[in-house]
Design a protein around this motif. Structure first.
Motif, PDB file in Angstrom:
ATOM      1  N   ILE A   1      16.066   2.178  31.636  1.00  0.00           N
ATOM      2  CA  ILE A   1      15.050   2.804  30.782  1.00  0.00           C
ATOM      3  C   ILE A   1      14.355   3.929  31.540  1.00  0.00           C
ATOM      4  N   ALA A   2      14.007   3.676  32.798  1.00  0.00           N
ATOM      5  CA  ALA A   2      13.345   4.708  33.610  1.00  0.00           C
ATOM      6  C   ALA A   2      14.254   5.910  33.834  1.00  0.00           C
ATOM      7  N   LYS A   3      15.535   5.657  34.001  1.00  0.00           N
ATOM      8  CA  LYS A   3      16.483   6.730  34.313  1.00  0.00           C
ATOM      9  C   LYS A   3      16.894   7.538  33.081  1.00  0.00           C
ATOM     10  N   ASN A   4      17.124   6.841  31.965  1.00  0.00           N
ATOM     11  CA  ASN A   4      17.735   7.508  30.806  1.00  0.00           C
ATOM     12  C   ASN A   4      16.873   7.569  29.543  1.00  0.00           C
ATOM     13  N   TYR A   5      15.819   6.738  29.481  1.00  0.00           N
ATOM     14  CA  TYR A   5      15.071   6.647  28.222  1.00  0.00           C
ATOM     15  C   TYR A   5      13.570   6.766  28.431  1.00  0.00           C
ATOM     16  N   LEU A   6      13.142   7.470  29.467  1.00  0.00           N
ATOM     17  CA  LEU A   6      11.726   7.490  29.822  1.00  0.00           C
ATOM     18  C   LEU A   6      10.861   8.090  28.712  1.00  0.00           C
ATOM     19  N   TRP A   7      11.354   9.154  28.065  1.00  0.00           N
ATOM     20  CA  TRP A   7      10.507   9.812  27.064  1.00  0.00           C
ATOM     21  C   TRP A   7      10.289   8.930  25.843  1.00  0.00           C
ATOM     22  N   ILE A   8      11.326   8.185  25.423  1.00  0.00           N
ATOM     23  CA  ILE A   8      11.161   7.315  24.254  1.00  0.00           C
ATOM     24  C   ILE A   8      10.316   6.096  24.629  1.00  0.00           C
ATOM     25  N   PHE A   9      10.449   5.631  25.864  1.00  0.00           N
ATOM     26  CA  PHE A   9       9.649   4.501  26.331  1.00  0.00           C
ATOM     27  C   PHE A   9       8.167   4.882  26.379  1.00  0.00           C
ATOM     28  N   LYS A  10       7.889   6.123  26.753  1.00  0.00           N
ATOM     29  CA  LYS A  10       6.503   6.592  26.840  1.00  0.00           C
ATOM     30  C   LYS A  10       5.792   6.445  25.502  1.00  0.00           C
ATOM     31  N   TYR A  11       6.462   6.803  24.411  1.00  0.00           N
ATOM     32  CA  TYR A  11       5.832   6.734  23.094  1.00  0.00           C
ATOM     33  C   TYR A  11       5.900   5.320  22.498  1.00  0.00           C
ATOM     34  N   HIS A  12       6.822   4.542  22.986  1.00  0.00           N
ATOM     35  CA  HIS A  12       6.972   3.166  22.501  1.00  0.00           C
ATOM     36  C   HIS A  12       6.136   2.188  23.309  1.00  0.00           C
ATOM     37  N   LEU A  13       5.549   2.642  24.408  1.00  0.00           N
ATOM     38  CA  LEU A  13       4.925   1.771  25.396  1.00  0.00           C
ATOM     39  C   LEU A  13       3.926   0.767  24.827  1.00  0.00           C
ATOM     40  N   PRO A  14       2.930   1.170  24.015  1.00  0.00           N
ATOM     41  CA  PRO A  14       1.974   0.164  23.508  1.00  0.00           C
ATOM     42  C   PRO A  14       2.647  -0.931  22.689  1.00  0.00           C
ATOM     43  N   CYS A  15       3.577  -0.547  21.816  1.00  0.00           N
ATOM     44  CA  CYS A  15       4.292  -1.533  20.997  1.00  0.00           C
ATOM     45  C   CYS A  15       5.189  -2.404  21.875  1.00  0.00           C
TER      46      CYS A  15
ATOM     47  N   SER B   1       8.597   5.291  38.307  1.00  0.00           N
ATOM     48  CA  SER B   1       8.365   6.074  37.096  1.00  0.00           C
ATOM     49  C   SER B   1       7.611   5.275  36.052  1.00  0.00           C
ATOM     50  N   LEU B   2       8.038   4.032  35.831  1.00  0.00           N
ATOM     51  CA  LEU B   2       7.386   3.190  34.832  1.00  0.00           C
ATOM     52  C   LEU B   2       6.004   2.766  35.304  1.00  0.00           C
ATOM     53  N   ARG B   3       5.868   2.513  36.587  1.00  0.00           N
ATOM     54  CA  ARG B   3       4.571   2.129  37.156  1.00  0.00           C
ATOM     55  C   ARG B   3       3.527   3.213  36.902  1.00  0.00           C
ATOM     56  N   LYS B   4       3.910   4.441  37.171  1.00  0.00           N
ATOM     57  CA  LYS B   4       3.006   5.581  36.974  1.00  0.00           C
ATOM     58  C   LYS B   4       2.606   5.691  35.509  1.00  0.00           C
ATOM     59  N   LEU B   5       3.583   5.517  34.633  1.00  0.00           N
ATOM     60  CA  LEU B   5       3.340   5.598  33.191  1.00  0.00           C
ATOM     61  C   LEU B   5       2.353   4.529  32.739  1.00  0.00           C
ATOM     62  N   LEU B   6       2.545   3.304  33.206  1.00  0.00           N
ATOM     63  CA  LEU B   6       1.685   2.191  32.809  1.00  0.00           C
ATOM     64  C   LEU B   6       0.261   2.358  33.331  1.00  0.00           C
ATOM     65  N   LEU B   7       0.136   2.669  34.611  1.00  0.00           N
ATOM     66  CA  LEU B   7      -1.185   2.702  35.237  1.00  0.00           C
ATOM     67  C   LEU B   7      -2.004   3.922  34.848  1.00  0.00           C
ATOM     68  N   GLU B   8      -1.350   5.002  34.431  1.00  0.00           N
ATOM     69  CA  GLU B   8      -2.083   6.230  34.102  1.00  0.00           C
ATOM     70  C   GLU B   8      -2.263   6.436  32.607  1.00  0.00           C
ATOM     71  N   SER B   9      -1.739   5.510  31.798  1.00  0.00           N
ATOM     72  CA  SER B   9      -1.838   5.652  30.345  1.00  0.00           C
ATOM     73  C   SER B   9      -3.195   5.161  29.838  1.00  0.00           C
ATOM     74  N   GLU B  10      -3.920   6.023  29.127  1.00  0.00           N
ATOM     75  CA  GLU B  10      -5.220   5.633  28.587  1.00  0.00           C
ATOM     76  C   GLU B  10      -5.082   4.537  27.534  1.00  0.00           C
TER      77      GLU B  10
END
Length: 411
Positions: free
Chosen positions: A146-160, A181-190
């Motif tokens: 997911i981090a390597k190939n699907y990061l952008w879709i995971f970013k918008y899907h993250l709360p769900c 990559s995922l760690r940064k996304l999780l910890l920095e997401s408002e």
């Protein structure tokens, strides 16, 4: 007679000239690539390793995944099962991805097909984790993909994703913190801030019923006394036993808060907040244990029915209990893969995990310290690591309390 020209294999960026060198620098990606190109067979032939070459030539598998399993056996590698599975899952994902790329090329890179396949690939990773919620090797490999190939879709899907997977595959959330990559996304997401706060520092009503099964069992970390010890406050549980004749009996006024420790498991035995008198605030054992109530009322019909609880006399006591209770809650979510150490180290640093292995700290009690293995001058407190998902290279630990526990996962 022409002299045979010998050459070295480059494994994990290291030249090797014998089988011991292969085992010491074994890298399944490199070995598989050399096998498929035929270079591995040539190397074995010119080096005179005919027995190993013969076993290699007997491989009948066709998929990269099955070939990799055979190569591991042939070179007699002792690889930790989860590490091997994780690597093999990655190879399988790569093989499937390459097959799709080849299909796109044959179909002149049809845009609609690529988009559909992209979404289907992401959905397949999620489905795989949902079907195997405790397979840590699969989950690590899936989150890496997911981090390597699907990061952008995971970013918008993250709360769900979080809301569904914290209940169904909680291990995936913790594994996400292991990936940069995922760690940064999780910890920095408002939008994730409140969710992570609930995970790390509050009693989450949605997980209280899960904890309750282990709360009253006398084993490991989940026996009642250990949990009470980790509350860090000197309050004694109260056990009230009575027949209330199918009426609500008030035990604690609404200006105080109570943590329910245990309750008779019967259909007509319940506890409730003091106010209001709503059925939605009436709890049987499976929902009551681990819950904090505003005051306490008790409903029973036999003399041996009971409720066991702690009353918090101050807001400070309640805050402390919630902070400490979050640790066993997080331990529970990853219980099948959690590593722990419990004990006093007599003011000295104790090396509980060696340098060279990475570990993510899940939680530890106040008053204790942890650091990277052998890193003099470093001293991380509970406030430094709880809820921060700190990753260390080996673990040194220092504790003054024999009942305190540190929990962690291997990265």
């Amino acid at each position: 007679m022409a002299k045979t020209i010998k050459f070295s294999l480059i494994l994990d960026n290291t030249p090797v000239i014998d089988l011991d060198g292969v085992r010491e620098n074994f890298n399944i990606d490199d070995i598989l690539r050399y096998y498929k190109s035929g270079l591995l067979q040539k190397w074995l032939a010119v080096r005179g390793f005919t027995d190993t070459l013969s076993r290699l030539e007997d491989i009948s598998a066709e998929s990269d995944l099955e070939i990799s399993k055979e190569l591991v056996k042939i070179f007699e590698m002792e690889i930790e099962a989860t590490k091997l599975e994780e690597s093999l899952y990655s190879i399988q994902f790569h093989e499937e991805w390459q097959n799709k790329v080849n299909d796109y090329a044959k179909n002149n890179f049809n845009r609609k097909a690529i988009i559909n396949d992209y979404h289907q690939g992401y959905d397949a990773l999620l489905k795989g984790m949902l079907q195997a919620p405790d397979d840590i090797a699969l989950i690590k490999s899936s989150m890496a993909q997911i981090a390597k190939n699907y990061l952008w879709i995971f970013k918008y899907h993250l709360p769900c994703f979080y809301d569904e997977f914290i209940e169904k595959v909680p291990l995936s959330i913790f594994v996400s913190f292991m990936n940069p990559s995922l760690r940064k996304l999780l910890l920095e997401s408002e939008v994730m801030a409140e969710r992570l706060e609930n995970l790390t520092s509050k009693i989450n009503p949605n997980t209280a019923n899960k904890i309750s099964d282990d709360f009253t069992k006398d084993h490991n970390l989940f026996d009642r006394q250990s949990i009470l010890n980790r509350l860090g406050i000197n309050l004694k549980p109260i056990k009230h036993k009575a027949d209330t004749n199918h009426r609500w009996q008030q035990l604690v006024s609404s200006d105080k808060k109570c943590l329910i420790i245990d309750l008779t498991e019967r259909d007509n035995v319940m506890v409730s907040h003091s106010d209001p008198n709503l059925k939605s605030h009436q709890f049987k054992k499976q929902d009551a244990v681990g819950k904090i109530l505003n005051g306490l009322r008790f409903y029973s019909y036999r003399s041996d029915d009971y409720v066991e609880y702690i009353t918090f006399t101050s807001e400070k006591d309640l805050v402390n209990s919630e902070k400490q209770f979050a640790i066993p809650k997080m331990f529970y979510l990853v219980r099948n893969h959690l590593k722990t150490f419990k004990g006093e180290t007599e003011e000295f640093w104790k090396d509980i995990e060696p340098k060279g292995k990475r570990f993510m700290i899940i939680g530890m009690n106040d008053g204790n310290y942890v650091r990277n293995s052998g890193k003099h001058g470093e001293e991380l407190s509970a406030d430094d690591v709880n809820g921060k998902f700190v990753i260390l290279d080996g673990i040194d630990y220092k504790s003054k309390n024999p009942d305190h526990v540190i929990g962690y996962l291997e990265v």
